[in-house]
Design a protein around this motif. Structure first.
Motif: not given
Length: 402
Positions: A335-343, A316-324, A49-52, A363-370
């Motif tokens: 869990x929910x806070x991270x879902x909001x941030x990653x979304x 290219x063409x896809x990205x995962x967010x939240x628990x995915x 929902x936040x990504x959208x 940049x997104x991948x490095x964000x997930x790594x941290x």
């Protein structure tokens, strides 16, 4: 919570503070008339929902699909109810604070924990600079976020993703809507389908942290003799030989959950009688059910609770967010806070990619790594504090040297 929208405190684990564009007022959400969407977001939980929302506010043509868009009362109770104090900053930054504050969520002023000893250690949010946390009505919260995305211009449909192939350049997505399969063309897909990672699991590798699962029950009515409301709002966590327990007061009643490994679980936990019997064997959790009618004990439900990481989480063409993309052991309460941030970050990354900024995925991948590095460090520290049952399999697994 004292609201301070202009406070300098950080809004995510990396120290980033969000600044979003104003809500889009154009034609986003009418993409199908043009034959395609710029982005399809699969999954209408917090991350999707936040990504959208972020994409719609950026003026993108967005389709948000979720198999359950009925809002409160439409689906069974959903576990995953804790929102920590720091979430208030993100909700302010997203312009969602007034609507969130008006909803019927319960404040969470802190925790009690029997962890490492038989006694209870109380921790209050009184001195937390962000104020108190919340115990959510998840159905209401998720519906609120989907409504915000729709208001911003995203098109919302009751449907679910059916992946079509694994090629990174494939710009087609099958959705099941009203019992029929339909093909949707889009430039980007955001996989926010939770631990199933419907799209990402065909394009990347998933690593499970362990075999943790949760068995839980919601107790929703007290005996007539107990006329007073269950007023204990703090989360209570209690370690046990075969895992750990927690209980939280939520708007719908009192949630009780037991966390253990799938291969260590007792089959009796699948029945109301077995679950109540296990609760009776706890030292502290059982006291929170005083006044609840055992004759009305619900059938326990089960859910995966292990940590999970998808790598890579974007191409290219896809990205995962939240628990995915990254899922946490519930002990973290993040869990929910991270879902909001990653979304939010995933939506922003897709918008940048559509604008030709090729570094956005890195940049997104490095964000997930941290985030993953911080989680793994704190996970090891937390489980390492419980040393009462070193010979029990559940604890021995979590206290091995890496």
């Amino acid at each position: 919570m004292t609201s301070r929208p202009g406070a300098a405190a950080v809004a995510d684990p990396t120290g980033h503070r969000y600044a979003w564009t104003a809500p889009h007022t154009g034609t986003a959400g009418n993409g199908e008339s043009a034959g395609a969407f710029e982005a399809v977001v699969a999954g209408g939980g917090p991350a999707g929902a936040v990504a959208a929302l972020v994409l719609a506010r950026a003026g993108r043509r967005v389709l948000l699909i979720d198999k359950d868009t009925g809002g409160p009362g439409h689906s069974p109770f959903k576990i995953g109810e804790t929102l920590p104090p720091a979430a208030g900053l993100l909700l302010h930054d997203l312009g969602l604070w007034p609507g969130f504050a008006a909803d019927a969520h319960l404040r969470c002023p802190g925790t009690y924990a029997s962890w490492g000893s038989d006694g209870l250690d109380g921790r209050s949010h009184l001195y937390d600079p962000h104020g108190h946390g919340w115990h959510l009505d998840r159905r209401r919260f998720d519906a609120f976020l989907r409504g915000a995305a729709e208001t911003a211009g995203a098109e919302l449909r009751q449907a679910e993703a059916v992946p079509l192939g694994a090629g990174a350049g494939d710009r087609r997505l099958l959705i099941r809507e009203g019992g029929r399969l339909k093909e949707v063309r889009c430039d980007w897909v955001v996989d926010a389908t939770g631990r199933r990672a419907v799209i990402g699991r065909r394009r990347a590798q998933r690593r499970k942290q362990d075999r943790l699962m949760a068995v839980f029950a919601l107790f929703d009515r007290r005996l007539p003799a107990h006329r007073t409301e269950d007023a204990e709002l703090r989360t209570l966590v209690e370690a046990a030989p075969q895992g750990w327990w927690y209980t939280a007061r939520v708007p719908a009643g009192r949630l009780v959950a037991h966390l253990t490994d799938a291969d260590l679980s007792d089959a009796a936990l699948r029945t109301p009688e077995g679950f109540l019997g296990a609760v009776a064997g706890t030292r502290h959790i059982r006291s929170r059910l005083d006044g609840y009618d055992p004759a009305r004990a619900p059938a326990p439900r089960w859910a995966a609770a292990h940590g999970l990481r998808l790598r890579p989480a974007a191409a290219p063409g896809w990205i995962a967010a939240g628990d995915a993309a990254i899922a946490f052991d519930p002990l973290s309460s993040q869990g929910i806070l991270t879902a909001l941030h990653t979304g939010a970050r995933a939506g922003r990354a897709v918008d940048l990619c559509l604008a030709g900024e090729v570094d956005a995925l890195a940049d997104y991948s490095m964000f997930l790594d941290r985030i993953a590095d911080a989680y793994e460090r704190h996970h090891a520290e937390s489980y390492g504090q419980e040393r009462r049952w070193p010979s029990h399999a559940f604890w021995e697994r979590r206290q091995r040297s890496p």
